[in-house]
Design a protein around this motif. Structure first.
Motif, mmCIF file in Angstrom:
data_model
loop_
_atom_site.group_PDB
_atom_site.id
_atom_site.type_symbol
_atom_site.label_atom_id
_atom_site.label_comp_id
_atom_site.label_asym_id
_atom_site.label_seq_id
_atom_site.Cartn_x
_atom_site.Cartn_y
_atom_site.Cartn_z
ATOM 1 N N TYR A 79 -2.246 -2.505 -4.140
ATOM 2 C CA TYR A 79 -0.978 -3.370 -3.443
ATOM 3 C C TYR A 79 -0.398 -4.179 -4.458
ATOM 4 O O TYR A 79 0.927 -4.366 -4.369
ATOM 5 N N LYS A 80 -1.580 -4.890 -5.571
ATOM 6 C CA LYS A 80 -0.468 -5.575 -6.267
ATOM 7 C C LYS A 80 0.680 -4.978 -7.324
ATOM 8 O O LYS A 80 1.021 -5.794 -7.728
ATOM 9 N N ALA A 81 0.479 -3.603 -7.060
ATOM 10 C CA ALA A 81 1.317 -2.809 -7.886
ATOM 11 C C ALA A 81 2.290 -2.149 -6.941
ATOM 12 O O ALA A 81 3.360 -2.011 -8.490
ATOM 13 N N THR A 82 2.144 -2.314 -6.056
ATOM 14 C CA THR A 82 3.483 -2.109 -4.888
ATOM 15 C C THR A 82 4.359 -2.982 -4.212
ATOM 16 O O THR A 82 4.720 -2.440 -4.042
ATOM 17 N N ARG A 83 3.306 -4.283 -4.733
ATOM 18 C CA ARG A 83 3.882 -4.836 -3.231
ATOM 19 C C ARG A 83 5.495 -5.286 -4.071
ATOM 20 O O ARG A 83 6.007 -5.460 -5.120
ATOM 21 N N THR A 84 6.549 -5.896 -2.652
ATOM 22 C CA THR A 84 8.028 -6.306 -3.315
ATOM 23 C C THR A 84 7.578 -7.874 -2.837
ATOM 24 O O THR A 84 6.247 -8.158 -2.552
ATOM 25 N N ARG A 85 8.902 -8.638 -2.910
ATOM 26 C CA ARG A 85 8.441 -9.618 -2.595
ATOM 27 C C ARG A 85 8.483 -10.287 -1.562
ATOM 28 O O ARG A 85 7.879 -11.773 -1.357
ATOM 29 N N GLY A 92 -7.831 -9.461 -1.560
ATOM 30 C CA GLY A 92 -8.349 -8.321 -1.382
ATOM 31 C C GLY A 92 -7.836 -7.484 -1.156
ATOM 32 O O GLY A 92 -6.563 -7.512 -0.530
ATOM 33 N N GLY A 93 -8.618 -6.279 -0.590
ATOM 34 C CA GLY A 93 -8.035 -5.215 -0.269
ATOM 35 C C GLY A 93 -8.156 -4.749 0.352
ATOM 36 O O GLY A 93 -7.151 -3.227 0.805
ATOM 37 N N HIS A 94 -7.906 -5.091 2.183
ATOM 38 C CA HIS A 94 -8.919 -4.283 2.940
ATOM 39 C C HIS A 94 -7.882 -4.522 3.867
ATOM 40 O O HIS A 94 -6.475 -5.084 3.761
ATOM 41 N N ARG A 95 -7.218 -3.136 4.415
ATOM 42 C CA ARG A 95 -6.109 -2.824 5.496
ATOM 43 C C ARG A 95 -5.310 -2.578 4.227
ATOM 44 O O ARG A 95 -3.820 -2.948 4.922
ATOM 45 N N THR A 96 -5.226 -1.718 3.324
ATOM 46 C CA THR A 96 -4.084 -1.662 2.682
ATOM 47 C C THR A 96 -4.452 -0.084 2.653
ATOM 48 O O THR A 96 -3.689 0.415 3.106
ATOM 49 N N LEU A 97 -4.516 0.490 0.899
ATOM 50 C CA LEU A 97 -4.675 1.916 0.571
ATOM 51 C C LEU A 97 -4.944 2.306 1.666
ATOM 52 O O LEU A 97 -4.295 3.631 1.972
ATOM 53 N N THR A 98 -6.776 2.537 1.719
ATOM 54 C CA THR A 98 -7.404 3.280 2.620
ATOM 55 C C THR A 98 -6.493 3.446 3.847
ATOM 56 O O THR A 98 -7.482 4.286 5.121
ATOM 57 N N HIS A 99 -5.710 2.164 4.271
ATOM 58 C CA HIS A 99 -5.377 2.200 6.283
ATOM 59 C C HIS A 99 -3.689 3.034 5.921
ATOM 60 O O HIS A 99 -2.479 2.102 6.525
ATOM 61 N N THR A 100 -3.229 3.753 5.079
ATOM 62 C CA THR A 100 -2.548 4.647 4.888
ATOM 63 C C THR A 100 -2.205 6.312 5.332
ATOM 64 O O THR A 100 -3.486 6.464 5.127
ATOM 65 N N TRP A 101 -0.751 6.950 5.924
ATOM 66 C CA TRP A 101 -0.901 7.970 5.961
ATOM 67 C C TRP A 101 -0.929 8.752 4.711
ATOM 68 O O TRP A 101 -2.058 10.124 4.585
ATOM 69 N N VAL A 102 -0.702 8.209 3.470
ATOM 70 C CA VAL A 102 -0.952 8.925 2.618
ATOM 71 C C VAL A 102 -2.405 9.310 1.857
ATOM 72 O O VAL A 102 -3.080 10.644 1.795
ATOM 73 N N PRO A 210 -0.710 -1.138 7.826
ATOM 74 C CA PRO A 210 0.990 -0.508 7.092
ATOM 75 C C PRO A 210 0.378 0.964 6.532
ATOM 76 O O PRO A 210 0.456 1.370 5.620
ATOM 77 N N ILE A 211 0.535 2.008 7.952
ATOM 78 C CA ILE A 211 0.835 3.034 8.096
ATOM 79 C C ILE A 211 1.469 4.175 7.174
ATOM 80 O O ILE A 211 0.942 5.292 6.387
ATOM 81 N N LEU A 212 1.970 3.059 7.070
ATOM 82 C CA LEU A 212 3.705 3.813 6.594
ATOM 83 C C LEU A 212 3.552 4.276 4.532
ATOM 84 O O LEU A 212 4.696 4.515 4.743
ATOM 85 N N TRP A 213 3.216 3.030 4.130
ATOM 86 C CA TRP A 213 3.006 2.671 2.640
ATOM 87 C C TRP A 213 3.488 3.949 2.139
ATOM 88 O O TRP A 213 2.665 4.959 2.306
ATOM 89 N N ARG A 221 6.480 -2.831 1.646
ATOM 90 C CA ARG A 221 6.098 -1.612 1.184
ATOM 91 C C ARG A 221 5.150 -1.535 1.913
ATOM 92 O O ARG A 221 4.914 -0.147 2.967
ATOM 93 N N TRP A 222 4.646 -2.362 2.464
ATOM 94 C CA TRP A 222 2.808 -2.755 3.241
ATOM 95 C C TRP A 222 2.840 -3.298 4.743
ATOM 96 O O TRP A 222 2.835 -4.382 5.149
ATOM 97 N N TYR A 223 4.068 -3.317 5.265
ATOM 98 C CA TYR A 223 4.886 -3.753 6.466
ATOM 99 C C TYR A 223 3.272 -3.165 7.659
ATOM 100 O O TYR A 223 2.938 -2.279 7.763
ATOM 101 N N PRO A 224 3.131 -4.059 8.097
ATOM 102 C CA PRO A 224 2.250 -4.401 9.318
ATOM 103 C C PRO A 224 2.280 -3.405 10.588
ATOM 104 O O PRO A 224 2.994 -4.544 11.002
#
Length: 263
Positions: A79-85, A92-102, A210-213, A221-224
């Motif tokens: 999340y930190k490496a890919t977030r935009t301004r 924390g990382g909840h509801r980020t990477l593991t909650h995406t289509w990727v 943020p399913i579409l990340w 990039r992490w739009y809810p």
């Protein structure tokens, strides 16, 4: 959503896929329908590997708790490496990477590859993990008052029996993928579906998902993703328990009946 609703929605989704497959001329043998529903119910808990208090964190004792901590840190780092301004700061990382289509596609593809290359023992391992998770999700009241060892034994016995049934000719080891060496390639499908159904369920809650990340939406990039705020609900609320869960049960029953040709 909470664990029971996630698992129930996962099982219902696979039964719906069974109905669609039958309509498309690729009817599932009943073992594929049952096993897929159990796997999808278990896989619908897996995205919460980034949450230390989730159902999955308790499913395998200290091992799953440790894994949740690792995944939480990994998700936060991504999340930190890919977030935009425009993306919010978080701790924390909840509801980020593991909650995406990727993530959903990656774990599904990995499971299919493992099943094909690893043979029977890999299939048994996948079935064991997901049957345990399905028990934790679908039978959560009984699972919480039972010994973890009893749940694990039930998962191991269920995996062994189901693998034996699937191995029988015509029972679905090569459903949908029938070329030589493609047995059990389909096992990744309910895993992908379970993860995506989890994400859609979370998108219905107040926080969105943020399913579409990593596809940017409105500069984030992490739009809810989620419906309009007035249509969202809090996890564990009466909407989830008294409305959605009964709906999932009815839809699952109807889908299963169509998949088996009962109606």
């Amino acid at each position: 959503m909470m664990g029971p609703a996630h698992s129930l929605s996962g099982a219902a989704a696979w039964l719906g896929v069974g109905a669609a497959a039958a309509a498309a001329g690729h009817a599932m043998p009943w073992p594929v329908l049952v096993v897929g529903a159990l796997i999808c119910a278990g896989a619908a808990l897996a995205p919460d590997l980034d949450h230390k208090s989730a159902t999955i964190s308790r499913a395998f004792g200290p091992l799953s708790k440790w894994l949740c901590e690792v995944v939480d840190k990994l998700s936060y780092a991504v999340y930190k490496a890919t977030r935009t301004r425009a993306d919010a700061r978080r701790s924390g990382g909840h509801r980020t990477l593991t909650h995406t289509w990727v993530w959903a596609v990656a774990i599904g593809a990995g499971a299919s590859a493992l099943a094909v290359e690893g043979g029977r023992w890999a299939v048994l391992a996948l079935l064991f993990v997901h049957v345990v998770l399905a028990v934790e999700g679908l039978l959560w009241r009984a699972a919480r008052v039972s010994s973890d060892i009893l749940v694990w034994l039930l998962g191991a016995a269920g995996a062994w029996i189901l693998a034996g049934i699937l191995d029988q000719p015509g029972n679905g080891a090569n459903w949908l993928f029938d070329a030589p060496g493609q047995e059990y390639l389909w096992l990744g499908l309910p895993i992908v579906l379970g993860a995506l159904v989890h994400d859609v369920g979370d998108a219905l809650t107040v926080s969105g998902c943020p399913i579409l990340w990593p596809i940017p939406v409105a500069g984030k990039r992490w739009y809810p993703i989620g419906p309009p705020k007035p249509l969202r609900f809090r996890a564990g609320s009466w909407v989830e328990v008294r409305v959605l869960m009964p709906v999932f049960m009815v839809l699952g029953g109807v889908g299963g009946a169509f998949a088996l040709g009962v109606v």
